[in-house]
Structure formats: structure tokens, C-alpha cells
Design an enzyme around this catalytic site. Structure first.
Site, PDB file in Angstrom:
ATOM      1  N   GLN A  44      25.360  39.626  -1.037  1.00 19.99           N
ATOM      2  CA  GLN A  44      24.932  39.708  -2.433  1.00 19.99           C
ATOM      3  C   GLN A  44      23.892  38.641  -2.733  1.00 19.99           C
ATOM      4  OE1 GLN A  44      28.022  40.564  -5.414  1.00 19.99           O
ATOM      5  NE2 GLN A  44      27.312  38.726  -6.481  1.00 19.99           N
ATOM      6  N   GLY A  45      22.739  39.063  -3.267  1.00 22.05           N
ATOM      7  CA  GLY A  45      21.646  38.144  -3.582  1.00 22.05           C
ATOM      8  C   GLY A  45      21.466  37.999  -5.078  1.00 22.05           C
ATOM      9  N   SER A  80      22.679  34.609  -7.052  1.00 22.22           N
ATOM     10  CA  SER A  80      22.437  33.205  -7.399  1.00 22.22           C
ATOM     11  C   SER A  80      21.188  32.645  -6.734  1.00 22.22           C
ATOM     12  CB  SER A  80      23.645  32.345  -6.998  1.00 22.22           C
ATOM     13  OG  SER A  80      24.798  32.724  -7.712  1.00 22.22           O
ATOM     14  N   GLU A  87      33.936  41.455  -8.450  1.00 21.01           N
ATOM     15  CA  GLU A  87      34.122  40.086  -7.960  1.00 21.01           C
ATOM     16  C   GLU A  87      35.175  39.351  -8.765  1.00 21.01           C
ATOM     17  OE1 GLU A  87      31.347  36.095  -7.448  1.00 21.01           O
ATOM     18  OE2 GLU A  87      30.562  38.060  -6.923  1.00 21.01           O
ATOM     19  N   SER A  98      30.902  30.247 -12.996  1.00 14.13           N
ATOM     20  CA  SER A  98      31.791  29.091 -13.059  1.00 14.13           C
ATOM     21  C   SER A  98      32.801  29.270 -14.190  1.00 14.13           C
ATOM     22  CB  SER A  98      30.984  27.806 -13.277  1.00 14.13           C
ATOM     23  OG  SER A  98      30.452  27.768 -14.592  1.00 14.13           O
ATOM     24  N   ASN A  99      33.938  28.583 -14.056  1.00  9.40           N
ATOM     25  CA  ASN A  99      34.970  28.713 -15.081  1.00  9.40           C
ATOM     26  C   ASN A  99      34.461  28.287 -16.452  1.00  9.40           C
ATOM     27  OD1 ASN A  99      36.684  29.606 -13.121  1.00  9.40           O
ATOM     28  ND2 ASN A  99      38.333  28.196 -13.620  1.00  9.40           N
ATOM     29  N   GLU A 100      33.573  27.288 -16.482  1.00  8.89           N
ATOM     30  CA  GLU A 100      33.030  26.844 -17.769  1.00  8.89           C
ATOM     31  C   GLU A 100      32.242  27.968 -18.442  1.00  8.89           C
ATOM     32  OE1 GLU A 100      33.966  23.401 -15.262  1.00  8.89           O
ATOM     33  OE2 GLU A 100      32.798  25.231 -14.921  1.00  8.89           O
ATOM     34  N   SER A 159      27.556  35.075   0.450  1.00  7.83           N
ATOM     35  CA  SER A 159      28.693  35.076   1.373  1.00  7.83           C
ATOM     36  C   SER A 159      28.391  35.909   2.610  1.00  7.83           C
ATOM     37  CB  SER A 159      29.937  35.638   0.672  1.00  7.83           C
ATOM     38  OG  SER A 159      30.317  34.819  -0.408  1.00  7.83           O
TER      39      SER A 159
END
Length: 413
Positions: free
Chosen positions: A144-145, A147, A266, A395-397, A183
Site C-alpha cells: 500500500q502506497g 503515507s 485496515e 495515528s490514535n491521536e 508493509s
């Protein structure tokens, strides 16, 4: 603490588990028998501290076994090459795989979940025919591209550029840019790529979604060494890479909304396996902790609180899967976001607790066990790797902001 299951029976060793899918109890027994005769008893020892190449070979071998038994994509609808297994069947598969500590087909997560979640809802008939068959028939690996170095959780800030051109009579997109945290990108055959196609539009509106050949000229892949010593991720450099126009998924500049189908997989579907493996790990901890750290009342109370959280997330996963069953395109919902947040925090807390109660010996470096997920009993490696879940899929934030603004309707701070 485990669910009650039938005792093993004398099902014929030559039978496929799917031959018994009409009877859930018989299916469970047939699957258990298949795992026992297929998975090498010493696979964990043999793949402890192995090289990246050895890991990839083992993953391909394991995926071939799953494909041969028609289990790899059994969760796909029948009309798209799967078995259309029910929620109950899928629960059985993950329970039995976790209970047997069978390998996890982690190198094929994108192939089995992200890719179909995207193509089922947005791909053309030709794309589904070519690329879903490529997974099932050829064992193609996808990465997967999304980020980029300056566009992680704020994915809409991505700068990778795709320009539509005619080259030697061919209608193509020429792509330039850089992606990171892909990944198993170093082993991938194909790439799910987000790139900017309109520089004048607002951030989300100018993004398109592509299928890219990882062997195309101009693609450079470099593994990223992690704190555990492994290289699960890769960075990908794109220098005038040509992508055929027919590999555009959906319409140009509508890639952002399409990507939500990918991210839903995901944040939700792949956690199903992880939660089942955690549930079995909790059972092992009880057996291993008797007579040692469980004699400490404070430790026992802390472990019990973690256990209750695990059971809650397990129930949420089942609720989410029921939602997915009602959606033929495997669309996500807010439940997937809650699960992602809860599981990431729990996994981190669980591994920190086990590292702490396991004593000083657990602090020493030991080779990682590849293909075994986050519950390998290698306390230090499990603890370090658990942090990846608080970042992957947003991210969790950022996810907490999503819950606050999009689900609860709170004003932006």
C-alpha cells in the site's frame, strides 16, 4: 476462559475443511484436523530469527497451503471468487488458527483485505478479474502506497504527483514522488497508490487512486530497519513511473473517498485475527502465570482488567463483522474506528504488563519469531512491535479527532 469447543473427532485426513461447511461443528473439526496435518510442529523454532528472504519463502509456502484448501480468500463473496463463508465460519477459522498458533499470513494482508475491499466497491470488472484472480491463482503480493515522509496521519497532504500524458500512443499517468511505511513493499508485485492529480483543488479533492506495477521502470524500494531489528516496512521512490490509464481506480480526483474503503479494512477487518490471537494468548498467560506473578494480588487485578477490555473488543469485532455481512462491498463504519483505537491501546498495555511481570530475563534481546503476530512470548520484541498499531491506519491521536469531529459532531478546537 476460552469458549467451549467440541472434542476432536475422526474426520478423514484427506478431506478439505470446506467439504464440511454445511455443518459448523463438523467444519470446525475438519479445520482443526487440516491445521494439525499441515502446519509443521516446529515452525516457530525454525523461523526464530530468520532472514527476510526466509520469512518471505515461508509466507509464500503458507499462503499456498491456504490457497490449496480454498481458505485464503474464503471470506470473499462467491461472485468474486471466494466461498462466501458466513460470519460464524470466519469466527471458527480465526479461533482455530489462533488456538493452534498457526502462522499468520501477514505478507498477504493487503492482498486479501485491502485490495478486495477497494475493488469490490470501486474497481472495474476488468480490474477485479485481473487482480483478484492474480491473488488467488498466482499468490501475488500487494503493498500500500499511502503515507509519505510529510504526509502520514495527515494523509491529504501527500505530494506524490501523477500527470496524465500520451507516450508513444499510450494513455498513461507519469508518477513522481516518495512513499514510506509500505508493509512488505520489498516483496510486493503490485501497489495500491494514492497520488495528486489536481494541484489546484483542495487537498482531498485532488487525489486519485492507482494500481502500480512494482517492477515498472523508475520504482526503487528500500527496506526500513525497525527498532526490533526487522524490516517489515519499506520506502518507495517513484521516478517518472508510467501507470496505464486503465489502472486508475474509480474516477480521477476521487481517490480520497475510495481510500476510505481501503482504510476501513485496515482499521477493522484485519484486527479480527489479531484479537483472536490475543484472546488465546491471554489463556496461555493464565497457565504460565500460575504459581508465579499471579500470586501477586495487584498483578492479578491488573491482568483481570486487561482481560475484560480484551473481551469487550472481541465483542465489538463481532458487531463490526455483522455490519460487514450486511454490506456486500465490505464497507466500514464507525465501529472499525473504535476497534482500532481500543485494540491499539490494549495491545500496548498488555505487552507492557507482560514484559513487567516476566522479570529481568525478559529484558534481554532474543531473536524475533516471524509470522507469529504480536503474541510470541518474546516479551521485549512484542512490546516494541506493539507500538506500530497506534500509528498504522492513522495515528490514535488523529483517530480520536475523527471520532470527536465526524462521529460525535464536536467543534474543532
Amino acid at each position: 476462559m476460552t469458549d467451549t469447543i467440541p472434542a476432536p473427532s475422526t474426520i478423514e485426513q484427506t478431506e478439505s475443511p470446506l467439504a464440511f461447511k454445511e455443518d459448523l461443528g463438523a467444519f470446525r473439526l475438519a479445520l482443526r484436523s487440516w491445521i494439525e496435518r499441515t502446519v509443521p510442529k516446529d515452525w516457530r523454532e525454525r523461523h526464530c530469527g530468520g532472514t527476510a528472504e526466509e520469512f518471505a519463502r515461508f509466507q509464500r509456502w503458507w499462503f499456498d497451503q491456504l490457497r490449496a484448501a480454498r481458505l485464503a480468500n474464503s471470506h470473499w463473496p462467491v461472485e468474486w471468487g471466494g466461498e462466501g463463508l458466513s460470519l460464524a465460519h470466519r469466527i471458527v477459522i480465526f479461533e482455530e488458527m489462533a488456538r493452534a498458533q498457526a502462522p499468520s499470513a501477514e505478507m498477504f494482508v493487503i492482498s486479501l483485505y485491502h485490495l478486495p475491499a477497494t475493488l469490490f466497491a470501486h474497481g472495474t470488472a476488468a480490474q477485479r478479474e485481473r487482480f483478484l484472480n492474480g491473488v488467488v491463482e498466482q499468490g501475488e503480493v500487494w503493498a500500500q502506497g499511502f503515507s509519505e515522509p510529510n504526509a502520514g496521519s495527515d494523509l491529504a497532504s501527500l505530494r506524490t504527483r501523477a500527470e496524465r500524458k500520451t507516450i508513444d500512443g499510450r494513455d498513461v499517468y507519469v508518477v513522481n514522488g516518495q512513499k514510506t511505511w509500505s508493509s512488505f513493499g520489498m516483496f510486493a508485485d503490485w501497489y495500491l497508490l494514492l497520488a495528486r492529480t489536481d494541484l489546484t483543488a483542495r487537498k482531498q479533492a485532488g487525489i486519485s487512486y492507482f494500481i502500480m506495477d512494482m517492477r515498472a521502470p523508475g520504482v526503487t524500494v528500500r527496506p526500513i530497519r525497525q527498532i526490533t531489528g526487522e524490516s517489515e516496512f519499506a520506502e518507495v521512490f517513484l521516478d517518472n513511473v508510467e501507470i496505464p490509464a486503465e489502472n486508475l481506480i474509480g474516477k480521477e480526483n476521487e481517490g480520497w473517498s475510495i481510500a476510505q474503503s481501503t482504510l476501513a479494512a485496515e482499521r477493522g477487518l484485519i484486527i479480527f485475527e489479531a484479537v483472536e490471537r490475543m484472546a488465546i494468548a491471554f489463556e496461555r498467560e493464565v497457565e504460565m502465570g500460575r504459581g508465579t506473578w499471579m500470586k501477586d494480588t495487584a498483578y492479578l487485578r491488573e491482568f483481570s482488567a486487561l482481560y475484560v477490555k480484551m473481551k469487550s473488543i472481541r465483542l465489538l469485532v463481532r458487531r463490526m463483522l455483522k455490519e460487514v455481512e450486511r454490506d456486500p462491498h465490505m464497507g466500514g463504519s464507525e465501529t472499525a474506528t473504535y476497534i482500532k483505537l481500543g485494540f491499539a491501546v490494549l495491545l500496548q498495555a498488555y505487552n507492557e504488563f507482560m514484559l513487567r511481570v516476566s522479570g529481568f530475563d525478559a529484558q534481554f534481546e532474543k531473536p524475533a519469531i516471524r509470522s507469529a503476530g504480536h503474541h510470541t512470548a518474546n516479551r521485549f520484541v512484542d512490546y516494541l512491535s506493539s507500538y506500530s498499531w497506534t500509528i498504522s491506519g492513522g495515528s490514535n491521536e488523529i483517530m480520536r479527532n475523527v471520532v470527536a469531529e465526524r462521529i460525535l459532531g464536536l467543534p474543532r478546537g
